[in-house]
Design a protein around this motif. Structure first.
Motif, PDB file in Angstrom:
ATOM      1  N   GLY A  11       0.888  -1.210  -0.162  1.00 15.86           N
ATOM      2  CA  GLY A  11      -0.333   0.211   0.275  1.00 15.86           C
ATOM      3  C   GLY A  11       0.965   1.253  -0.042  1.00 15.86           C
ATOM      4  N   GLY A  14       3.828   0.375   2.095  1.00 14.24           N
ATOM      5  CA  GLY A  14       5.226  -0.480   1.582  1.00 14.24           C
ATOM      6  C   GLY A  14       5.520   0.828   0.968  1.00 14.24           C
ATOM      7  N   SER A  33      -0.628  -8.482  -0.379  1.00 14.41           N
ATOM      8  CA  SER A  33      -1.188  -9.417  -0.570  1.00 14.41           C
ATOM      9  C   SER A  33      -2.498  -9.132  -2.202  1.00 14.41           C
ATOM     10  N   PHE A  40      -9.537   3.601  -1.665  1.00 20.97           N
ATOM     11  CA  PHE A  40     -10.156   4.397  -1.403  1.00 20.97           C
ATOM     12  C   PHE A  40      -9.391   5.998  -1.508  1.00 20.97           C
ATOM     13  N   SER A  42      -9.435   9.711  -1.389  1.00 21.13           N
ATOM     14  CA  SER A  42     -10.289  10.929  -2.131  1.00 21.13           C
ATOM     15  C   SER A  42      -9.553  12.306  -3.045  1.00 21.13           C
ATOM     16  N   SER A  44      -6.729  13.371  -1.362  1.00 22.21           N
ATOM     17  CA  SER A  44      -5.713  14.258  -0.676  1.00 22.21           C
ATOM     18  C   SER A  44      -5.220  13.109   0.125  1.00 22.21           C
ATOM     19  N   PHE A  45      -4.323  14.026   0.760  1.00 24.65           N
ATOM     20  CA  PHE A  45      -3.265  13.542   2.023  1.00 24.65           C
ATOM     21  C   PHE A  45      -3.402  14.191   2.828  1.00 24.65           C
ATOM     22  N   VAL A 279       2.813 -13.255   2.817  1.00 19.48           N
ATOM     23  CA  VAL A 279       3.852 -13.177   3.653  1.00 19.48           C
ATOM     24  C   VAL A 279       2.917 -14.170   4.650  1.00 19.48           C
ATOM     25  N   GLY A 312      -0.429  -2.727   7.017  1.00 22.18           N
ATOM     26  CA  GLY A 312      -2.272  -2.284   6.765  1.00 22.18           C
ATOM     27  C   GLY A 312      -2.992  -2.269   8.338  1.00 22.18           C
ATOM     28  N   TYR A 315      -8.981  -3.316   8.479  1.00 25.86           N
ATOM     29  CA  TYR A 315      -8.899  -3.350   6.425  1.00 25.86           C
ATOM     30  C   TYR A 315      -8.090  -4.012   5.986  1.00 25.86           C
ATOM     31  N   GLY A 382       3.048   3.062   8.752  1.00 24.95           N
ATOM     32  CA  GLY A 382       1.555   3.036   8.677  1.00 24.95           C
ATOM     33  C   GLY A 382       0.689   2.938   9.313  1.00 24.95           C
ATOM     34  N   SER A 383      -0.399   2.578   8.872  1.00 23.63           N
ATOM     35  CA  SER A 383      -2.169   2.402   9.806  1.00 23.63           C
ATOM     36  C   SER A 383      -1.162   0.970  10.120  1.00 23.63           C
ATOM     37  N   GLY A 396      -4.505  10.635   8.358  1.00 22.52           N
ATOM     38  CA  GLY A 396      -4.284   8.976   8.003  1.00 22.52           C
ATOM     39  C   GLY A 396      -3.306   8.645   7.019  1.00 22.52           C
ATOM     40  N   ALA A 397      -2.857   9.252   5.803  1.00 25.57           N
ATOM     41  CA  ALA A 397      -1.416   8.967   4.730  1.00 25.57           C
ATOM     42  C   ALA A 397      -0.357   9.740   5.408  1.00 25.57           C
TER      43      ALA A 397
HETATM   44  C1  LIG Z   1     -11.444   3.630   3.378  1.00 32.56           C
HETATM   45  C2  LIG Z   1     -10.667   4.436   3.635  1.00 32.56           C
HETATM   46  C3  LIG Z   1     -10.230   5.319   3.315  1.00 32.56           C
HETATM   47  C4  LIG Z   1      -9.175   6.687   3.911  1.00 32.56           C
HETATM   48  N1  LIG Z   1      -9.292   8.072   2.959  1.00 32.56           N
HETATM   49  C5  LIG Z   1      -8.374   8.397   2.894  1.00 32.56           C
HETATM   50  C6  LIG Z   1      -8.186   9.854   2.813  1.00 32.56           C
HETATM   51  O1  LIG Z   1      -8.883  10.148   1.767  1.00 32.56           O
HETATM   52  N2  LIG Z   1      -6.821  10.338   2.531  1.00 32.56           N
HETATM   53  C7  LIG Z   1      -6.531  10.059   3.953  1.00 32.56           C
HETATM   54  O2  LIG Z   1      -5.557  11.234   4.163  1.00 32.56           O
HETATM   55  N3  LIG Z   1      -6.237   8.932   4.328  1.00 32.56           N
HETATM   56  C8  LIG Z   1      -7.254   7.957   4.280  1.00 32.56           C
HETATM   57  N4  LIG Z   1      -6.912   6.914   4.672  1.00 32.56           N
HETATM   58  C9  LIG Z   1      -5.581   6.753   5.511  1.00 32.56           C
HETATM   59  C10 LIG Z   1      -4.684   6.284   4.434  1.00 32.56           C
HETATM   60  O3  LIG Z   1      -4.796   6.818   3.421  1.00 32.56           O
HETATM   61  C11 LIG Z   1      -4.535   4.589   4.569  1.00 32.56           C
HETATM   62  O4  LIG Z   1      -4.667   4.524   6.187  1.00 32.56           O
HETATM   63  C12 LIG Z   1      -2.770   4.487   4.174  1.00 32.56           C
HETATM   64  O5  LIG Z   1      -3.449   4.145   2.552  1.00 32.56           O
HETATM   65  C13 LIG Z   1      -3.144   3.632   4.388  1.00 32.56           C
HETATM   66  O6  LIG Z   1      -1.244   2.617   3.729  1.00 32.56           O
HETATM   67  P1  LIG Z   1      -1.030   1.596   4.915  1.00 32.56           P
HETATM   68  O7  LIG Z   1       0.334   0.849   3.012  1.00 32.56           O
HETATM   69  O8  LIG Z   1      -0.254   1.849   5.777  1.00 32.56           O
HETATM   70  O9  LIG Z   1      -2.165   0.188   4.344  1.00 32.56           O
HETATM   71  P2  LIG Z   1      -2.825  -0.596   3.788  1.00 32.56           P
HETATM   72  O10 LIG Z   1      -2.863   0.285   2.582  1.00 32.56           O
HETATM   73  O11 LIG Z   1      -3.783  -1.153   3.962  1.00 32.56           O
HETATM   74  O12 LIG Z   1      -1.587  -1.489   3.114  1.00 32.56           O
HETATM   75  C14 LIG Z   1      -1.770  -2.869   3.514  1.00 32.56           C
HETATM   76  C15 LIG Z   1      -1.540  -3.876   2.116  1.00 32.56           C
HETATM   77  O13 LIG Z   1      -0.582  -4.821   2.881  1.00 32.56           O
HETATM   78  C16 LIG Z   1      -1.087  -6.052   2.015  1.00 32.56           C
HETATM   79  N5  LIG Z   1      -0.870  -7.400   3.038  1.00 32.56           N
HETATM   80  C17 LIG Z   1      -1.652  -7.716   4.919  1.00 32.56           C
HETATM   81  N6  LIG Z   1      -1.050  -8.747   5.197  1.00 32.56           N
HETATM   82  C18 LIG Z   1      -0.283  -8.672   4.182  1.00 32.56           C
HETATM   83  C19 LIG Z   1       0.842 -10.333   4.539  1.00 32.56           C
HETATM   84  N7  LIG Z   1       0.686 -10.868   5.358  1.00 32.56           N
HETATM   85  N8  LIG Z   1       1.580 -10.074   3.252  1.00 32.56           N
HETATM   86  C20 LIG Z   1       1.453 -10.049   2.016  1.00 32.56           C
HETATM   87  N9  LIG Z   1       0.275  -8.047   2.169  1.00 32.56           N
HETATM   88  C21 LIG Z   1       0.034  -8.055   3.391  1.00 32.56           C
HETATM   89  C22 LIG Z   1      -2.810  -5.281   2.091  1.00 32.56           C
HETATM   90  O14 LIG Z   1      -3.070  -6.289   0.790  1.00 32.56           O
HETATM   91  C23 LIG Z   1      -2.725  -4.688   1.652  1.00 32.56           C
HETATM   92  O15 LIG Z   1      -2.110  -4.334   0.108  1.00 32.56           O
HETATM   93  C24 LIG Z   1      -8.069   5.654   4.619  1.00 32.56           C
HETATM   94  C25 LIG Z   1      -8.769   4.497   4.756  1.00 32.56           C
HETATM   95  C26 LIG Z   1      -9.178   4.114   4.085  1.00 32.56           C
HETATM   96  C27 LIG Z   1      -9.602   3.081   5.022  1.00 32.56           C
END
Ligand SMILES: Cc1cc2nc3c(=O)[nH]c(=O)nc-3n(C[C@H](O)[C@H](O)[C@H](O)COP(=O)(O)OP(=O)(O)OC[C@H]3O[C@@H](n4cnc5c(N)ncnc54)[C@H](O)[C@@H]3O)c2cc1C
Length: 422
Positions: A11, A14, A33, A40, A42, A44-45, A279, A312, A315, A382-383, A396-397
């Motif tokens: 995401g 990563g 995965s 999702f 929108s 903007s970050f 993983v 993540g 979610y 990250g999240s 979030g972002a």
């Molecule tokens: C619905 C939604 C809307 C949002 N809208 C906004 C917004 O408008 N503005 C803003 O600033 N923030 C927003 N956020 C917050 C922010 O964008 C997200 O929190 C951020 O994109 C999360 O990024 P991430 O890489 O930490 O996690 P994720 O995007 O959740 O990515 C995690 C990745 O890890 C993978 N993964 C998980 N377990 C494994 C495993 N065992 N092996 C391999 N891969 C794995 C998943 O498949 C996924 O691809 C939103 C969040 C959500 C949930």
């Protein structure tokens, strides 16, 4: 297979870690995965929009009001200010242009016709300096006939409250007749594919130009430019009024495009991306993670000097809630959160929900722990991290981008130290 760093999750977090490390010449693999939260997006970050329910004007000045366990406090205010300058530059190198500064939030129109404060806005969308007044008096909202994921009446209602005179129009196009027959096919990404090539964009612009003659702006759903990055600018050039794009119901066309651009940047730098792989587990020696196993690689181990957990939150199943409590499913890392289910949520749905704060527990360097002991060569970004409520804070972002850059710096520093020692 041996890498300098293996990143779990592709995401926003990563990919940011991977790009930063690859830019510094490190050999990285990302295992991801599936879909990420960017789908999702929108437009903007957010960095920090609210603290204790109060709207924030200058995110950098407000970070000190956050609790000490918040990821921003742990990265440190000076580092946040520096990394918040770097993040848009990294996005720019991946081909995405964002407007905004960490010193002052700007405002964007939401799909509800309201204004929200934010940090960085993709150049598809329109930023406003103030939220008390809109610099327009007459708007035409144009939707595609049969597209149910763009709620024009909500937008109209919201804009009317700002004193804007609004008319709503639909455009029918032969190109969409086939996908319109099945409402589940008439989704933003399928519409965007049609506009990506051929003359659909020209025909659409011609129809729109006939509708909005009396308006200051034309408001359209953000369904332009999935694989073809030039489409949003081409659309604006063809419509003879200023265009304001608003997010439609996910999947987000600009979000998918950003995900593709980040992944391409990582791969162009030489990174290895295992998409659709998961993983499963890791093998430790003492306090170090030696390798991970994935579903698709069977017995082939992915070894690395460093690993990053960017899997993540709930979610994306980076954190899970089971019948007996919360857990991190790959390594069984320590999780910050209550184990008693009734403490996870507040019955008032709009209140600050406790579960939003849950995530993996880390030390000061963002290394997750097992039974209170940090894993020496594993970092989390990250999240998946504990300590914030991105929804309530509008952070979030920002947390994803800035903790990812910070963790990449920690790893680069570790490697420099190790090389000096050798
Ligand atoms: C619905 C939604 C809307 C949002 N809208 C906004 C917004 O408008 N503005 C803003 O600033 N923030 C927003 N956020 C917050 C922010 O964008 C997200 O929190 C951020 O994109 C999360 O990024 P991430 O890489 O930490 O996690 P994720 O995007 O959740 O990515 C995690 C990745 O890890 C993978 N993964 C998980 N377990 C494994 C495993 N065992 N092996 C391999 N891969 C794995 C998943 O498949 C996924 O691809 C939103 C969040 C959500 C949930």
């Amino acid at each position: 297979m041996k890498f300098d760093t293996v990143i779990i999750g592709g995401g926003l977090s990563g990919l940011t870690c991977g790009i930063r490390l690859m830019e510094q010449g490190r050999k990285c693999a990302i295992v991801s995965s599936g879909q990420s939260a960017i789908h999702f997006f929108s437009g903007s970050f957010d960095l920090l929009s609210r603290v204790n329910g109060q709207e924030v004007t200058n995110p950098l000045e407000s970070i000190h009001s956050l609790p000490s366990e918040h990821p921003y406090q742990r990265v440190g205010q000076a580092n946040i200010a520096r990394l918040a300058e770097e993040a848009p530059q990294l996005l720019d190198r991946a081909g995405m242009v964002f407007a905004g500064t960490a010193k002052r939030n700007h405002f964007v129109l939401t799909p509800m016709g309201t204004m929200k404060p934010t940090w960085l806005t993709l150049d598809d969308f329109t930023s406003f300096a103030k939220n008390d007044k809109l610099p327009l008096s007459r708007a035409t909202i144009v939707n595609l006939q049969g597209f149910l994921d763009f709620h024009t009446l909500f937008i109209k209602d919201g804009l009317t409250r700002y004193g804007v005179e609004v008319q709503v129009r639909n455009v029918a196009m032969a190109q969409f007749e086939a996908i319109r027959r099945n409402p589940s096919e008439m989704r933003s990404s399928n519409i965007a594919k049609v506009f990506d090539q051929g003359d659909a964009l020209d025909q659409f612009a011609e129809k729109v130009n006939k509708l909005g003659k009396e308006s200051d702006v034309i408001i359209l759903p953000a369904v332009f430019g999935l694989f073809n990055t030039t489409v949003p600018a081409a659309l604006k050039a063809r419509i003879n009024k200023p265009v304001v794009l608003l997010p439609a119901v996910p999947p987000s066309t600009p979000g998918i495009r950003c995900q593709i651009q980040l992944r391409q940047r990582f791969q162009e730098l030489g990174g290895t991306h295992f998409l659709g792989d998961m993983v499963r587990e890791g093998k430790f020696k003492g306090n170090r993670l030696r390798y991970v196993n994935t579903n698709n690689h069977g017995d082939i181990q992915l070894e690395a000097d460093h690993f990053i957990l960017a899997s993540g939150s709930f979610y994306s199943k980076g954190i899970k809630a089971g019948p007996y409590g919360l857990f991190e499913p790959i390594f069984g890392l320590d999780v910050d959160g209550e184990n008693e289910r009734e403490k996870w949520f507040d019955k008032q749905v709009f209140n600050n929900q406790p579960y939003m704060h849950y995530g993996v527990r880390t030390d000061a360097r963002f290394r997750p722990m097992i039974n209170g002991q940090p894993v020496e060569n594993l970092y989390a970004a990250g999240s998946v991290l504990a300590g914030s409520n991105p929804l309530k804070e509008g952070s979030g972002a920002g947390i994803c981008l800035l903790t990812s850059l910070h963790v990449a710096e920690q790893i680069l520093q570790d490697q420099d130290d190790e090389e000096r020692y050798i």
